[in-house]
Design a protein around this motif. Structure first.
Motif, PDB file in Angstrom:
ATOM      1  N   PHE A 191      -0.872   9.658   2.380  1.00  0.00           N
ATOM      2  CA  PHE A 191      -1.376   8.202   3.370  1.00  0.00           C
ATOM      3  C   PHE A 191      -1.381   8.356   4.575  1.00  0.00           C
ATOM      4  O   PHE A 191      -0.614   8.896   5.160  1.00  0.00           O
ATOM      5  CB  PHE A 191      -1.940   7.117   3.204  1.00  0.00           C
ATOM      6  CG  PHE A 191      -0.387   5.637   3.201  1.00  0.00           C
ATOM      7  CD1 PHE A 191      -0.039   5.581   3.967  1.00  0.00           C
ATOM      8  CD2 PHE A 191       0.623   6.370   2.999  1.00  0.00           C
ATOM      9  CE1 PHE A 191       1.019   5.350   4.205  1.00  0.00           C
ATOM     10  CE2 PHE A 191       2.470   6.220   2.497  1.00  0.00           C
ATOM     11  CZ  PHE A 191       2.287   5.498   3.970  1.00  0.00           C
ATOM     12  N   ILE A 192      -1.810   8.155   5.948  1.00  0.00           N
ATOM     13  CA  ILE A 192      -1.338   8.430   7.327  1.00  0.00           C
ATOM     14  C   ILE A 192      -1.054   6.890   7.493  1.00  0.00           C
ATOM     15  O   ILE A 192      -2.322   6.042   7.551  1.00  0.00           O
ATOM     16  CB  ILE A 192      -2.705   9.212   8.052  1.00  0.00           C
ATOM     17  CG1 ILE A 192      -2.488  11.078   7.724  1.00  0.00           C
ATOM     18  CG2 ILE A 192      -2.575   9.200   9.167  1.00  0.00           C
ATOM     19  CD1 ILE A 192      -3.312  11.639   8.247  1.00  0.00           C
ATOM     20  N   ILE A 193      -0.745   6.951   8.928  1.00  0.00           N
ATOM     21  CA  ILE A 193      -0.177   5.214   9.221  1.00  0.00           C
ATOM     22  C   ILE A 193      -0.308   5.695  11.513  1.00  0.00           C
ATOM     23  O   ILE A 193       0.340   6.499  11.269  1.00  0.00           O
ATOM     24  CB  ILE A 193       0.823   5.023   9.175  1.00  0.00           C
ATOM     25  CG1 ILE A 193       0.848   3.831   7.485  1.00  0.00           C
ATOM     26  CG2 ILE A 193       0.429   3.151  10.068  1.00  0.00           C
ATOM     27  CD1 ILE A 193       1.852   3.532   7.332  1.00  0.00           C
ATOM     28  N   LEU A 194      -1.242   4.789  11.760  1.00  0.00           N
ATOM     29  CA  LEU A 194      -1.348   5.538  13.102  1.00  0.00           C
ATOM     30  C   LEU A 194      -1.062   3.985  14.145  1.00  0.00           C
ATOM     31  O   LEU A 194      -1.824   2.823  13.368  1.00  0.00           O
ATOM     32  CB  LEU A 194      -3.325   5.891  13.699  1.00  0.00           C
ATOM     33  CG  LEU A 194      -2.870   7.387  12.900  1.00  0.00           C
ATOM     34  CD1 LEU A 194      -4.378   8.066  13.556  1.00  0.00           C
ATOM     35  CD2 LEU A 194      -2.443   8.406  13.482  1.00  0.00           C
ATOM     36  N   LEU A 246       1.163  -0.967  -0.110  1.00  0.00           N
ATOM     37  CA  LEU A 246       0.377   0.229   0.233  1.00  0.00           C
ATOM     38  C   LEU A 246       0.877   1.118  -0.188  1.00  0.00           C
ATOM     39  O   LEU A 246       0.882   2.115  -0.808  1.00  0.00           O
ATOM     40  CB  LEU A 246      -0.727  -0.018   1.049  1.00  0.00           C
ATOM     41  CG  LEU A 246      -1.731   1.364   1.377  1.00  0.00           C
ATOM     42  CD1 LEU A 246      -2.372   1.362   0.403  1.00  0.00           C
ATOM     43  CD2 LEU A 246      -2.651   1.564   2.789  1.00  0.00           C
ATOM     44  N   ARG A 247       2.440   1.674   0.777  1.00  0.00           N
ATOM     45  CA  ARG A 247       2.514   2.702   1.056  1.00  0.00           C
ATOM     46  C   ARG A 247       3.226   2.866  -0.043  1.00  0.00           C
ATOM     47  O   ARG A 247       3.347   3.840  -1.200  1.00  0.00           O
ATOM     48  CB  ARG A 247       3.547   2.343   2.068  1.00  0.00           C
ATOM     49  CG  ARG A 247       4.590   3.182   1.988  1.00  0.00           C
ATOM     50  CD  ARG A 247       6.038   2.806   2.739  1.00  0.00           C
ATOM     51  NE  ARG A 247       6.702   2.157   2.039  1.00  0.00           N
ATOM     52  CZ  ARG A 247       7.976   1.054   2.542  1.00  0.00           C
ATOM     53  NH1 ARG A 247       7.760   1.087   3.628  1.00  0.00           N
ATOM     54  NH2 ARG A 247       8.803   0.324   2.054  1.00  0.00           N
ATOM     55  N   ASP A 248       4.008   1.924  -1.031  1.00  0.00           N
ATOM     56  CA  ASP A 248       5.140   1.852  -2.695  1.00  0.00           C
ATOM     57  C   ASP A 248       3.587   2.403  -3.350  1.00  0.00           C
ATOM     58  O   ASP A 248       3.988   3.268  -4.931  1.00  0.00           O
ATOM     59  CB  ASP A 248       5.499  -0.096  -3.071  1.00  0.00           C
ATOM     60  CG  ASP A 248       6.285   0.156  -1.827  1.00  0.00           C
ATOM     61  OD1 ASP A 248       7.268   0.623  -1.433  1.00  0.00           O
ATOM     62  OD2 ASP A 248       6.397  -1.658  -2.474  1.00  0.00           O
ATOM     63  N   MET A 249       2.267   1.660  -3.588  1.00  0.00           N
ATOM     64  CA  MET A 249       1.376   2.237  -4.256  1.00  0.00           C
ATOM     65  C   MET A 249       1.163   3.631  -4.716  1.00  0.00           C
ATOM     66  O   MET A 249       1.077   4.227  -5.030  1.00  0.00           O
ATOM     67  CB  MET A 249       0.467   1.487  -3.648  1.00  0.00           C
ATOM     68  CG  MET A 249       0.296   0.834  -5.135  1.00  0.00           C
ATOM     69  SD  MET A 249      -1.091  -0.963  -5.315  1.00  0.00           S
ATOM     70  CE  MET A 249      -2.065  -0.811  -3.487  1.00  0.00           C
TER      71      MET A 249
END
Length: 220
Positions: free
Chosen positions: A120-123, A109-112
């Motif tokens: 995008f955000i990651i918590l 997902l991060r690469d796309m």
């Protein structure tokens, strides 16, 4: 025996003890019904009886006529007026356990998202991850996930984000019947994630705040 305080007097006390309420009420940046429901417990406590929201709304409307435009937050208003605002539609949020398998999906997902130059955000709480990203990319790596759609508003401040900006925005949204999923500050940026249909009302409020004059005097 002391004279019982009226609802109008009680509403005035509650409003004038909170600079935010005074600013919003004087500038028209508030939903009267939402504000009335918010202050009702305090009004009830002062008058020592159960009051009606409609009665509090009428008291607020009368009180608002006594104010000129008042701005108790010039630094925040100045910061917002100079900020850039970007809106992202079609955002989703998922929560996953912090496992090797999920980390591999997260990497995809991060690469796309990175390849498309999309935010995008990651918590993380140490055991689980909350991921906020475009729905189309979430569906690519987690096709069976049932993900609600959100809108994301990014406020990019020209300089350092004003002190108290997150608390201020949360309270302004609450006073206008907007409940944010998240309000996050990162460096000079603030991210607000709301239900899709609340994105337009939020942008309207932010635009009004950006145009608000830096006036601090008041007349009562």
């Amino acid at each position: 025996m002391s004279r019982a305080m009226s609802i109008q007097q009680a509403v005035r006390i509650v409003i004038e003890e909170n600079p935010l309420y005074v600013t919003l009420l004087s500038s028209g940046l508030v939903n009267m019904s939402a504000l009335a429901r918010s202050i009702k417990p305090l009004v009830d406590s002062i008058v020592e009886k159960d009051t009606k929201v409609f009665t509090i709304v009428k008291a607020l409307e009368r009180l608002s006529l006594n104010y000129k435009l008042i701005n108790e937050y010039p630094d925040i208003m100045r910061g917002l007026s100079n900020a850039e605002i970007i809106t992202y539609s079609g955002m989703g949020e998922i929560e996953i356990a912090l496992t090797d398998e999920n980390l591999e999906s997260l990497k995809k997902l991060r690469d796309m998202v990175t390849a498309k130059n999309t935010h995008f955000i990651i918590l993380s709480d140490g055991s689980r991850l909350r991921i906020i990203a475009p729905l189309m990319y979430i569906a690519n790596v987690m096709p069976n996930a049932n993900v609600p759609e959100y809108g994301m508003v990014r406020i990019i401040f020209a300089n350092k984000a004003p002190v108290g900006i997150v608390t201020f925005l949360v309270q302004v949204m609450k006073a206008n019947q907007i409940t944010a999923q998240h309000v996050l500050r990162y460096d000079n940026d603030v991210y607000i994630i709301v239900e899709r249909e609340k994105t337009a009302p939020l942008l309207n409020i932010l635009e009004k705040l950006r145009r608000m004059p830096l006036i601090t005097q008041q007349s009562r």
